[in-house]
Design a protein around this motif. Sequence first.
Motif, short mmCIF file in Angstrom:
data_model
loop_
_atom_site.label_atom_id
_atom_site.label_comp_id
_atom_site.label_asym_id
_atom_site.label_seq_id
_atom_site.Cartn_x
_atom_site.Cartn_y
_atom_site.Cartn_z
N VAL A 19 6.41 -6.94 -13.57
CA VAL A 19 5.63 -5.09 -13.19
C VAL A 19 4.56 -5.46 -11.47
CG1 VAL A 19 3.85 -3.51 -13.46
CG2 VAL A 19 5.27 -3.92 -15.29
N VAL A 20 4.14 -6.78 -12.14
CA VAL A 20 3.54 -7.29 -10.34
C VAL A 20 4.72 -7.70 -9.48
CG1 VAL A 20 2.17 -9.18 -9.70
CG2 VAL A 20 1.57 -8.69 -11.72
N LEU A 21 5.76 -8.34 -9.64
CA LEU A 21 6.57 -8.15 -8.93
C LEU A 21 7.53 -6.81 -7.72
CD1 LEU A 21 8.93 -11.30 -10.15
CD2 LEU A 21 7.03 -11.13 -8.19
N VAL A 22 7.65 -6.07 -8.88
CA VAL A 22 8.10 -4.91 -7.64
C VAL A 22 6.82 -4.28 -7.72
CG1 VAL A 22 8.25 -2.65 -9.60
CG2 VAL A 22 9.69 -4.56 -9.76
N ALA A 23 5.22 -4.21 -7.76
CA ALA A 23 4.16 -3.93 -7.42
C ALA A 23 3.98 -4.00 -5.71
CB ALA A 23 2.90 -3.63 -8.13
N ALA A 24 4.33 -5.69 -5.23
CA ALA A 24 4.60 -5.90 -5.18
C ALA A 24 5.37 -5.83 -3.63
CB ALA A 24 4.56 -7.33 -5.47
N ALA A 25 6.44 -6.06 -4.69
CA ALA A 25 8.08 -5.28 -3.73
C ALA A 25 8.03 -3.64 -2.77
CB ALA A 25 8.69 -5.63 -3.88
N LEU A 26 7.14 -2.89 -4.00
CA LEU A 26 6.94 -1.58 -3.30
C LEU A 26 6.03 -1.45 -2.27
CD1 LEU A 26 7.06 0.85 -6.58
CD2 LEU A 26 8.64 0.74 -4.94
N GLY A 27 5.00 -2.40 -2.48
CA GLY A 27 3.87 -2.42 -1.01
C GLY A 27 4.15 -2.87 0.18
N ALA A 28 5.24 -4.33 -0.11
CA ALA A 28 6.03 -4.75 0.91
C ALA A 28 7.35 -4.00 1.83
CB ALA A 28 7.08 -5.63 0.77
N VAL A 29 7.77 -3.14 0.97
CA VAL A 29 8.67 -2.02 1.35
C VAL A 29 7.72 -0.67 2.52
CG1 VAL A 29 9.76 0.75 0.96
CG2 VAL A 29 10.12 -1.46 -0.71
N PHE A 30 6.75 -0.58 2.87
CA PHE A 30 6.54 -0.05 3.41
C PHE A 30 5.79 -0.80 4.92
CE2 PHE A 30 4.59 2.46 0.00
CZ PHE A 30 5.05 3.36 0.14
N VAL A 45 2.06 -5.94 7.86
CA VAL A 45 2.02 -5.28 7.41
C VAL A 45 2.32 -5.73 5.69
CG1 VAL A 45 1.79 -2.61 6.48
CG2 VAL A 45 0.86 -3.43 8.86
N ALA A 46 4.18 -5.98 5.34
CA ALA A 46 4.94 -5.80 4.91
C ALA A 46 4.22 -6.63 3.99
CB ALA A 46 6.17 -6.21 4.61
N VAL A 47 3.22 -8.17 4.58
CA VAL A 47 2.58 -9.52 3.48
C VAL A 47 1.26 -8.54 3.21
CG1 VAL A 47 1.62 -11.19 3.34
CG2 VAL A 47 3.66 -11.13 4.16
N VAL A 48 0.41 -7.99 4.16
CA VAL A 48 -0.51 -8.06 3.35
C VAL A 48 -0.96 -6.30 2.15
CG1 VAL A 48 -2.59 -6.13 3.51
CG2 VAL A 48 -1.44 -8.14 5.90
N LEU A 49 0.38 -5.66 2.29
CA LEU A 49 0.32 -4.45 1.46
C LEU A 49 0.95 -5.50 0.19
CD1 LEU A 49 1.47 -1.24 3.43
CD2 LEU A 49 -0.59 -2.12 2.33
N ALA A 50 2.01 -5.95 0.18
CA ALA A 50 2.85 -6.56 -1.04
C ALA A 50 1.22 -7.30 -2.09
CB ALA A 50 3.31 -7.72 -0.44
N VAL A 51 0.77 -8.48 -1.14
CA VAL A 51 -0.45 -8.98 -2.25
C VAL A 51 -1.61 -8.24 -1.99
CG1 VAL A 51 -2.51 -10.37 -1.61
CG2 VAL A 51 0.05 -11.03 -0.85
N ALA A 52 -1.69 -6.78 -2.00
CA ALA A 52 -2.55 -6.00 -1.91
C ALA A 52 -2.00 -5.34 -3.39
CB ALA A 52 -2.74 -4.55 -0.64
N ALA A 53 -0.66 -4.58 -3.12
CA ALA A 53 0.11 -4.21 -4.26
C ALA A 53 -0.73 -5.15 -5.83
CB ALA A 53 0.70 -3.85 -4.46
N ALA A 54 -0.04 -6.03 -5.69
CA ALA A 54 0.16 -6.91 -6.53
C ALA A 54 -0.85 -7.48 -7.04
CB ALA A 54 0.70 -8.46 -6.08
N VAL A 55 -2.41 -7.50 -6.19
CA VAL A 55 -3.43 -7.64 -7.15
C VAL A 55 -4.05 -7.11 -7.22
CG1 VAL A 55 -6.22 -8.56 -6.38
CG2 VAL A 55 -4.30 -9.77 -5.21
#
Length: 152
Positions: A19-30, A45-55
């Motif tokens: 679930v954390v990986l999916v959230a990170a992937a969705l964040g990175a898509v932006f 932006v992809a890296v920042v949003l991926a980390v932010a979504a996972a955290v």
Amino acid sequence: MSAADPVLLRERLSPSAPVVLVAAALGAVFGVILVPLSLIAAVVVAVVLAVAAAVGVVLLSPEVVVARSELRAGPASIDPALLGAPEVLDREAWELAMGQDFEPLAYHCTRGWMHGGVRVPVLDPEDPAPAWVIASRRPEQLALALDAARRA
């Protein structure tokens, strides 16, 4: 809950690794949105949003705490003396409780990635919620902690 009130059980309803990986992937898509403007900006932006979504999905997960004077599930709390005997819901019973036997007036602290928990009837006639339905990875231990808190 005071410092003198011993905690009988504490559990964070955090998501599993997939679930954390999916959230990170969705964040990175932006980040893909910015590719036409700048590849570097898109990657940043992809890296920042991926980390932010996972955290975010981990830190924003509710916590279930059972103490002698309080049951807290997410933002809500109740005195265990106002509760009846907890019913352990295994995977099959959980699916029924979240499906055809869903109680819209009950207080629910659940997460889609959890497949078990407890249902505790509320004995207070002034409380509009007939029960609390709480997700848990360890429903048997949660039920034991609630029984101990009710007897204290």
